[in-house]
Design a protein around this motif. Sequence first.
Motif, mmCIF file in Angstrom:
data_model
loop_
_atom_site.group_PDB
_atom_site.id
_atom_site.type_symbol
_atom_site.label_atom_id
_atom_site.label_comp_id
_atom_site.label_asym_id
_atom_site.label_seq_id
_atom_site.Cartn_x
_atom_site.Cartn_y
_atom_site.Cartn_z
ATOM 1 N N VAL A 52 -8.666 25.039 -11.573
ATOM 2 C CA VAL A 52 -9.854 25.637 -12.182
ATOM 3 C C VAL A 52 -10.962 24.599 -12.210
ATOM 4 N N ASN A 219 -12.825 20.574 -15.308
ATOM 5 C CA ASN A 219 -11.815 21.151 -14.425
ATOM 6 C C ASN A 219 -10.434 20.684 -14.851
ATOM 7 N N ILE A 257 -17.664 29.180 -11.558
ATOM 8 C CA ILE A 257 -16.263 28.771 -11.678
ATOM 9 C C ILE A 257 -15.514 29.099 -10.391
ATOM 10 N N ILE A 259 -11.605 29.215 -8.815
ATOM 11 C CA ILE A 259 -10.201 29.291 -9.216
ATOM 12 C C ILE A 259 -9.347 29.458 -7.969
#
Length: 562
Positions: A52, A219, A257, A259
């Motif tokens: 992440v 992160n 973001i 992922i």
Amino acid sequence: MMAGRGSWAVLLFVLFLAGAAARIHHLTLRDDTRSRVHLNTFGFNTNGTLEVNLTNLRLKTALDLRKIIMGFSLSKTKTDGVAAYTVDESDACLLEKYNSSSGDSLTLFKFDLTQKKVFMKKQGGQKKLWIVGPDYQQNSETKNAPDAKKDDKQAKSQETKGTDQKDKNGSKTRRKRETDQSKAKEAPKGKVQPVKESNAEKNEEVFELLYTNASYTFNFFVKILSPAEEGLYTLSFHNCHKIPSEKKHAVAFDMTIDITARNPRTYLSAGEFPLPLLYLVMSGFFFVAALFWVSLLLKHRSSVFKIHWLMAALAFTKSISILFHAINYYFIAVKGSAIEGWAVMYYITHLLKGALLFITLALIGTGWAFIKYILSDKDKKIFMIVIPLQVLANTAFIIIESTEEGTSEYALWKEILFLVDLICCGAILFPVVWSIRHLQEASSTDGKAAMNLAKLKLFRHFYVMIVCYIYFTRIIAILLKFTVPFQWQWMYNFLVEASTLVFFVLTGYKFRPASNNPYLQLPQDEEDVTMDEVVTESGLLASVTRVKKSNFEREQIRDSSV
């Protein structure tokens, strides 16, 4: 015509989409005020990883930063048989449980925007979950991340060795920690170095929250090390602070973001491993069924109607659609995202399949080509309602498939899809009900009662089949999806496709072109066909019959009488 326009509109929409269905997610939010943003749900096996990377987190408020509560939550299902997104859908902020000792399997990342730190706390079954961050630790430590299989082998070998070897390992570990601490102290002063602190008693760790260019960056990296940690995990972002003047809205924020969730050798979730092969095999079954149907039509050409060829087109379209679906899942498994060209082909064939399915069912339900060649006003209204709704439902499905879970539009289109799909399924039953009533009335007013009752029986069977198919695919299969273990989530897809194949086969069997089919034993135009009916069976009038007159003859008689 509407279906054609809808197809082109969806095609143009899809061509502008970037990064359709994927397991490598990139999400950008602007002026978002949601208190909870559902980012990802993924089933992890041993050695599965989650990366992440949060960047450009900006707050659109002048409030005191000490009063703002933000952060991540990584939750695991309480049981293997309940999907994570059904466990907690309330508006309660999970970050408020940070200082409480709940028994939930939960990891919380609470942002302290004033101190530029992130407090991480593990609860329940995630206390031994391996999590590191930020970047500099991922670059150095994740490359040497523990491996479950290696750990098991090392544990077995250490059991056979003496305590001296354990002491050596412990001293090496202590020396490594000392060298890491010394390197951190000797770091250049000009660079911002992330700080990691730990509190073993509280099971808490502290990471640095970087702040550059008026935005926050953070992160972390997660790895599943043992079978006990396997499960269905849900990652969410929380924005808990409410604006005093507007209690219904939280603080507005921007963020980007990235992922990446994956399992060993694949980007698919644990419950999706068999899907590429499953869809490929089911595509073959539908294709074989379509070929058999075409051969049946060619064999009984004298009893074939146009609707029979429409049924063949539906079977071929269904086969091609799930073939493209299999290809999509294959590229997702290998590369983490679908190839745009294959995704567009799947969306187009899925749209056509949905429209053809409901058109075919509505035509069969109205008795078109079997009972009558002309649709009534009621039938036309059904088509005017069902077909646009079905196009809208397929459009909603395509948008959902092509949209990240964290976007605000995702939940909206998901609700639209569910509602429109139920309306379509309910509306498609009306033509069948009307046809049953028509046959009931016809069986009591003419001399073909026995043959009409045979038709009525088939229509009742068809009605029951549609109801069972809708209930199974829309309700029962979904309930099974929520109750089976996370590794068996693919069973939902299998049951839906298998039930669709069975429904197609049974429908084809009941409406097959054959000389002994009750549908094909009656004249197709009931109004203009004459039929002799016996008036009496007495000896005097044994040969006397009455001819059923056509509408034209009735009008002539009425005019002459006037």
